[in-house]
Design an enzyme around this catalytic site. Structure first.
Site, PDB file in Angstrom:
ATOM      1  N   ASP A  98       0.859  -1.183   0.000  1.00  0.00           N
ATOM      2  CA  ASP A  98       0.000   0.000   0.000  1.00  0.00           C
ATOM      3  C   ASP A  98       0.900   1.240   0.000  1.00  0.00           C
ATOM      4  OD1 ASP A  98      -1.730   2.098   0.550  1.00  0.00           O
ATOM      5  OD2 ASP A  98      -2.939   0.921   1.944  1.00  0.00           O
ATOM      6  N   ASP A 120      -7.677   4.952  -8.616  1.00  0.00           N
ATOM      7  CA  ASP A 120      -9.075   4.688  -8.250  1.00  0.00           C
ATOM      8  C   ASP A 120      -9.702   5.987  -7.751  1.00  0.00           C
ATOM      9  OD1 ASP A 120      -8.849   1.960  -8.840  1.00  0.00           O
ATOM     10  OD2 ASP A 120      -7.979   1.542  -6.884  1.00  0.00           O
ATOM     11  N   ASP A 156      -9.091   9.942 -16.531  1.00  0.00           N
ATOM     12  CA  ASP A 156     -10.232  10.371 -17.357  1.00  0.00           C
ATOM     13  C   ASP A 156     -11.380  10.805 -16.443  1.00  0.00           C
ATOM     14  OD1 ASP A 156     -10.897   7.806 -16.389  1.00  0.00           O
ATOM     15  OD2 ASP A 156     -12.517   7.743 -17.859  1.00  0.00           O
ATOM     16  N   THR A 196      -1.340   4.067 -20.686  1.00  0.00           N
ATOM     17  CA  THR A 196      -1.565   2.973 -19.739  1.00  0.00           C
ATOM     18  C   THR A 196      -2.727   2.129 -20.278  1.00  0.00           C
ATOM     19  OG1 THR A 196      -3.325   3.902 -18.366  1.00  0.00           O
ATOM     20  CG2 THR A 196      -1.108   4.710 -17.946  1.00  0.00           C
ATOM     21  N   GLU A 197      -2.988   0.989 -19.645  1.00  0.00           N
ATOM     22  CA  GLU A 197      -4.122   0.145 -20.083  1.00  0.00           C
ATOM     23  C   GLU A 197      -5.439   0.907 -19.984  1.00  0.00           C
ATOM     24  OE1 GLU A 197      -1.406  -3.257 -18.668  1.00  0.00           O
ATOM     25  OE2 GLU A 197      -2.190  -1.570 -17.558  1.00  0.00           O
ATOM     26  N   GLU A 199      -5.927   4.112 -19.834  1.00  0.00           N
ATOM     27  CA  GLU A 199      -5.933   5.253 -20.756  1.00  0.00           C
ATOM     28  C   GLU A 199      -6.361   4.795 -22.152  1.00  0.00           C
ATOM     29  OE1 GLU A 199      -2.184   7.194 -20.686  1.00  0.00           O
ATOM     30  OE2 GLU A 199      -2.754   8.724 -22.128  1.00  0.00           O
TER      31      GLU A 199
END
Ligand code: SAM
Length: 217
Positions: A98, A120, A156, A196-197, A199
């Protein structure tokens, strides 16, 4: 993003302590010098690396730098580890932990860049403290970053972006770059963007990608 548990990933993580620190004890100092060929190279850290497309691409493109990917979920961390091992990406180290305690794991003033990609959003107010741009996280990043280091953030999610702007501004951070539509931006920063994935997925749906670079000095 919660990935379904993959037993092979758990096993791989356990088999490669030289490449990934799995839930390290925050009280024990990590010997980073022994984990990289040359720890004096510039250091970039990504927090919440997911399956690792961004950090593995950057590490391959920049052998003159060192990279650390920090990821909470063992399955995701195992997927990055598999890419690292298969492609021999020696300037990348991984940590399954973490990032709330990142300053316990890394030396003060050691990082040049911290990347937060599609973190997140935790939209409920009662979960504000979990957002990676909440003030307690910013304090950790400030400790770990060098005086001339900076933070790069992409998302986003408009709500998280607005929240992060306010949180960083209230913390006294300075904004060095800002785009409300990175994929249609003509700057050099935008031209050199590594996707990134998340994105890739959200941009394909037509969502604008928000981006900021900020520093503490
Ligand atoms: N960065 C990737 C991308 O852009 O495709 C993944 C984005 S995904 C929405 C967020 C990732 O951050 C998840 O893999 C999650 O497990 C990780 N994460 C969330 N909170 C974290 C924390 N406190 N420390 C480390 N990783 C965290």
């Amino acid at each position: 993003m919660r990935l379904r548990n993959k037993p092979w990933a758990q096993k791989l993580v356990q088999e490669h302590p030289e490449a990934i620190l799995n839930q390290p004890d925050p009280e024990k100092k990590i010997d980073w010098k022994s984990r990289f060929d040359d720890f004096s190279k510039p250091l970039a850290i990504e927090i919440g690396s997911g399956k690792g497309q961004f950090i593995t691409t950057l590490a391959k493109n920049h052998p003159e730098m060192n990279f650390i990917g920090i990821e909470l979920q063992t399955t995701a961390a195992g997927m990055i580890l598999r890419t690292k091992l298969e492609e021999g990406i020696d300037n990348l180290q991984l940590m399954c932990a973490d990032a709330a305690n990142i300053a316990m794991f890394l030396p003060e003033n050691s990082a040049d860049i911290i990347y937060l990609n599609f973190s997140d959003p935790w939209p409920k107010t009662r979960h504000e403290k979990r957002r990676l741009t909440y003030k307690s996280f910013l304090r950790e990043y400030q400790t770990v970053l060098k005086d001339d280091g900076h933070l790069e953030f992409k998302t986003d999610n408009q709500g998280l972006f607005e929240y992060s702007l306010v949180s960083m501004n209230n913390y006294g951070m300075k904004f060095d770059f800002l785009s409300l539509d990175l994929h249609h931006n003509k700057s050099e920063i935008a031209q050199n963007n590594v996707e990134t994935e998340y994105e890739h997925k959200f941009a394909a749906k037509g969502n604008p990608i928000y981006c900021l670079h900020a520093s503490f000095k």
